[in-house]
Structures are given as structure tokens and as C-alpha cells.
Design a protein around this motif. Structure first.
Motif, PDB file in Angstrom:
ATOM      1  N   LEU A  31      94.997  22.035 -71.375  1.00 15.42           N
ATOM      2  CA  LEU A  31      94.142  21.312 -71.484  1.00 15.42           C
ATOM      3  C   LEU A  31      95.189  21.330 -70.009  1.00 15.42           C
ATOM      4  N   ILE A  32      96.139  20.712 -69.407  1.00 15.25           N
ATOM      5  CA  ILE A  32      96.159  21.234 -68.215  1.00 15.25           C
ATOM      6  C   ILE A  32      96.051  21.998 -67.141  1.00 15.25           C
ATOM      7  N   GLY A  33      95.928  23.471 -67.408  1.00 19.85           N
ATOM      8  CA  GLY A  33      95.246  24.613 -66.954  1.00 19.85           C
ATOM      9  C   GLY A  33      93.398  24.465 -66.535  1.00 19.85           C
ATOM     10  N   SER A  34      92.886  23.697 -67.438  1.00 20.71           N
ATOM     11  CA  SER A  34      92.043  23.365 -67.356  1.00 20.71           C
ATOM     12  C   SER A  34      91.723  22.176 -66.834  1.00 20.71           C
ATOM     13  N   TYR A  35      92.775  20.979 -66.334  1.00 21.29           N
ATOM     14  CA  TYR A  35      92.199  20.026 -65.613  1.00 21.29           C
ATOM     15  C   TYR A  35      92.572  20.206 -64.101  1.00 21.29           C
ATOM     16  N   ILE A  36      93.555  20.972 -64.253  1.00 21.50           N
ATOM     17  CA  ILE A  36      93.684  21.721 -62.776  1.00 21.50           C
ATOM     18  C   ILE A  36      92.116  22.472 -62.029  1.00 21.50           C
ATOM     19  N   ALA A  37      92.232  23.562 -63.373  1.00 27.07           N
ATOM     20  CA  ALA A  37      90.996  24.110 -62.868  1.00 27.07           C
ATOM     21  C   ALA A  37      89.363  23.849 -62.696  1.00 27.07           C
ATOM     22  N   ALA A  38      88.961  22.686 -62.903  1.00 25.04           N
ATOM     23  CA  ALA A  38      88.275  21.498 -62.500  1.00 25.04           C
ATOM     24  C   ALA A  38      88.752  21.132 -61.207  1.00 25.04           C
ATOM     25  N   GLN A  39      90.310  20.339 -60.985  1.00 34.18           N
ATOM     26  CA  GLN A  39      89.872  19.814 -59.568  1.00 34.18           C
ATOM     27  C   GLN A  39      89.680  20.879 -58.378  1.00 34.18           C
ATOM     28  N   ILE A  40      90.396  22.102 -58.741  1.00 33.10           N
ATOM     29  CA  ILE A  40      90.224  22.913 -57.244  1.00 33.10           C
ATOM     30  C   ILE A  40      88.449  22.901 -57.329  1.00 33.10           C
ATOM     31  N   MET A  41      88.086  23.734 -58.213  1.00 26.14           N
ATOM     32  CA  MET A  41      86.460  23.622 -58.634  1.00 26.14           C
ATOM     33  C   MET A  41      86.094  23.058 -57.773  1.00 26.14           C
ATOM     34  N   SER A  42      86.282  21.971 -58.332  1.00 29.72           N
ATOM     35  CA  SER A  42      85.747  20.431 -57.595  1.00 29.72           C
ATOM     36  C   SER A  42      85.884  20.339 -55.980  1.00 29.72           C
ATOM     37  N   ASP A  43      86.677  20.530 -55.261  1.00 32.44           N
ATOM     38  CA  ASP A  43      87.024  20.407 -54.052  1.00 32.44           C
ATOM     39  C   ASP A  43      86.492  21.749 -53.993  1.00 32.44           C
ATOM     40  N   ILE A  44      85.890  22.855 -54.137  1.00 32.52           N
ATOM     41  CA  ILE A  44      85.713  24.124 -53.003  1.00 32.52           C
ATOM     42  C   ILE A  44      84.085  23.555 -53.529  1.00 32.52           C
ATOM     43  N   GLY A  45      84.560  23.383 -54.411  1.00 31.91           N
ATOM     44  CA  GLY A  45      81.862  23.056 -54.843  1.00 31.91           C
ATOM     45  C   GLY A  45      81.793  22.062 -53.402  1.00 31.91           C
ATOM     46  N   SER A  46      82.418  21.312 -53.058  1.00 36.11           N
ATOM     47  CA  SER A  46      82.271  19.588 -52.491  1.00 36.11           C
ATOM     48  C   SER A  46      82.006  20.068 -50.611  1.00 36.11           C
ATOM     49  N   LEU A  47      82.054  21.498 -50.682  1.00 30.45           N
ATOM     50  CA  LEU A  47      82.129  22.104 -49.397  1.00 30.45           C
ATOM     51  C   LEU A  47      80.813  22.081 -48.973  1.00 30.45           C
ATOM     52  N   LYS A  48      79.615  21.957 -50.240  1.00 34.92           N
ATOM     53  CA  LYS A  48      78.221  21.996 -50.564  1.00 34.92           C
ATOM     54  C   LYS A  48      77.727  20.465 -50.223  1.00 34.92           C
TER      55      LYS A  48
END
Length: 225
Positions: A31-48
Motif C-alpha cells: 500500500l505505501i509503496g503503491s502510494y509513493i510510486a503513484a505520487q512520483i509518477m504523477s509528478d513526472i507526468g505533470s511535466l507534460k
């Protein structure tokens, strides 16, 4: 002195105890791994910056709303304290990621590598946006946790999906307001900023509705009682 005899536990009981002991740890990792991964992926995705149905928004908006549901799953399974710690840990890791990308962007490229300018342009952090994003994430997710907790305590018999709906209904708009105005105020016309806020809220609301069944993926943990 004589040695006290102990009756050995049945083999099946030992196996059950081991499974029960390992479940909280496994849940925490997933759960915590998925949560943090989604946070980081969304931050990288927000660059576009992309356009959906004529609405301009950052691509991180597609996955970021899921972090609120994942936070609710952490809260449900592992408890309020664990959910708070996960939010703060994700914020700290996002700061570290931005600092690391800044360091990498400033290192000298190999002369034969032609993509340095593109790398710096895309991944080199714009600190105003980074700071606004992390503040919005931490404030929004912590508020989400408090509303989730209050709703669950006040209406323990309500369907579980209402926890997600009610908490997201407050935290998602606040997150969008804090981020958009923190990142773009005085750099864009107010009407443009409000348009970005509106499109972000609409997309996040749509993803929230789709993610409501996700709250049933885990059982209620003892720490969340």
C-alpha cells in the motif's frame, strides 16, 4: 531447578500464526509503496501539458487522484498514523527527486550525447512549481486523512465508498487551488489560472468516481479501528 515443559503448538497453528504475522508487513509494503510510486509518477507526468476534450491540464492529473484513494487504503488497513507518515514520506521523496534531477541536469554531458538540452528543459525542476506541487500534495492529503477519519468515526455504518467520496470532495479541490495558484499566480492571467483549476478538478473528480470501488480491496486493520 527443573526445566518447565511446554506443549508444542499444532503444526497448522504455527503456519497460521506466521501468515497473520506477515500480513501487516506485506500490506504496508504494497500500500505505501503503491502510494509513493503513484505520487512520483504523477509528478513526472505533470511535466507534460496535454489537452483533453479541449481542456488544458498536466498529464499527472490522470494518475494523481488515485493517490487519495491509495491514502485511504493505507488509512483503512494500517491506521491514521501510518497514513500521515506515508504522506510526509512521499513529500520528502518528491523533494529528494527534484534535488537529484537538479543535480543531474547541472552535470556536464558526454560530448557524444545529443539530448542534454532536452533533458534539462523537461526534467530540470522549476522550483516554484515543485514547491507548490509538494505543498498542495501534503496539505491536500493530510486534510483528506482528517476528513476520512471524522466521517468514519461519525458514520461507522455508512458504505465504505462514501469515505473516499466525501474526503476527496474536499481535499481534491483544495489541492488544485493550492497548486495552481501557487505555481501560476502572477505569471498567467487570472482567467487562465481559474480555467486550469477547473479542468484539474473535473478530471480528478472523474478519476475519483472510477476509483471508489478500490476502497474494498483491503480489510479494515486493527490499527484503524
Amino acid at each position: 531447578m527443573g526445566r518447565r515443559s511446554e506443549t508444542p503448538a499444532p503444526a497448522g497453528t504455527i503456519g497460521k500464526e506466521r501468515r497473520l504475522a506477515s500480513e501487516p508487513g506485506t500490506a504496508a509494503v504494497v500500500l505505501i509503496g503503491s502510494y509513493i510510486a503513484a505520487q512520483i509518477m504523477s509528478d513526472i507526468g505533470s511535466l507534460k501539458i496535454t489537452t483533453i476534450l479541449g481542456l488544458a491540464m498536466d498529464a499527472g492529473t490522470f494518475i494523481y487522484p488515485i493517490t487519495f484513494t491509495l491514502r485511504d487504503l493505507v488509512h483503512k488497513r494500517l491506521g491514521r498514523r501510518a497514513a500521515r507518515e506515508a504522506v510526509l514520506l512521499a513529500g520528502a521523496l518528491n523533494v529528494f527527486m527534484a534535488l537529484y534531477l537538479q543535480l543531474v541536469a547541472q552535470t556536464a554531458p558526454d560530448p557524444t550525447w545529443p539530448l542534454n538540452e532536452a533533458f534539462v528543459a523537461v526534467l530540470g525542476p522549476v522550483w516554484r512549481i515543485v514547491v507548490a506541487s509538494i505543498i498542495a500534495e501534503v496539505v491536500g492529503e493530510l486534510l483528506d486523512g482528517e476528513i476520512y477519519h471524522l466521517w468514519t468515526a461519525r458514520f461507522p455504518g455508512a458504505p465504505q465508498w462514501t469515505r473516499v467520496l466525501v474526503s476527496n470532495a474536499v481535499s481534491v479541490p483544495l489541492d488544485s487551488l493550492v497548486f495552481c495558484w501557487g505555481a501560476f499566480a502572477f505569471t498567467m492571467p487570472s482567467a487562465t489560472v481559474w480555467a486550469i483549476v477547473g479542468s484539474n478538478i473535473l478530471m480528478k473528480a472523474a478519476v475519483t468516481l472510477l476509483s471508489l470501488p478500490g476502497i474494498y480491496l483491503v480489510k479494515q486493520g486493527d490499527a484503524a479501528q
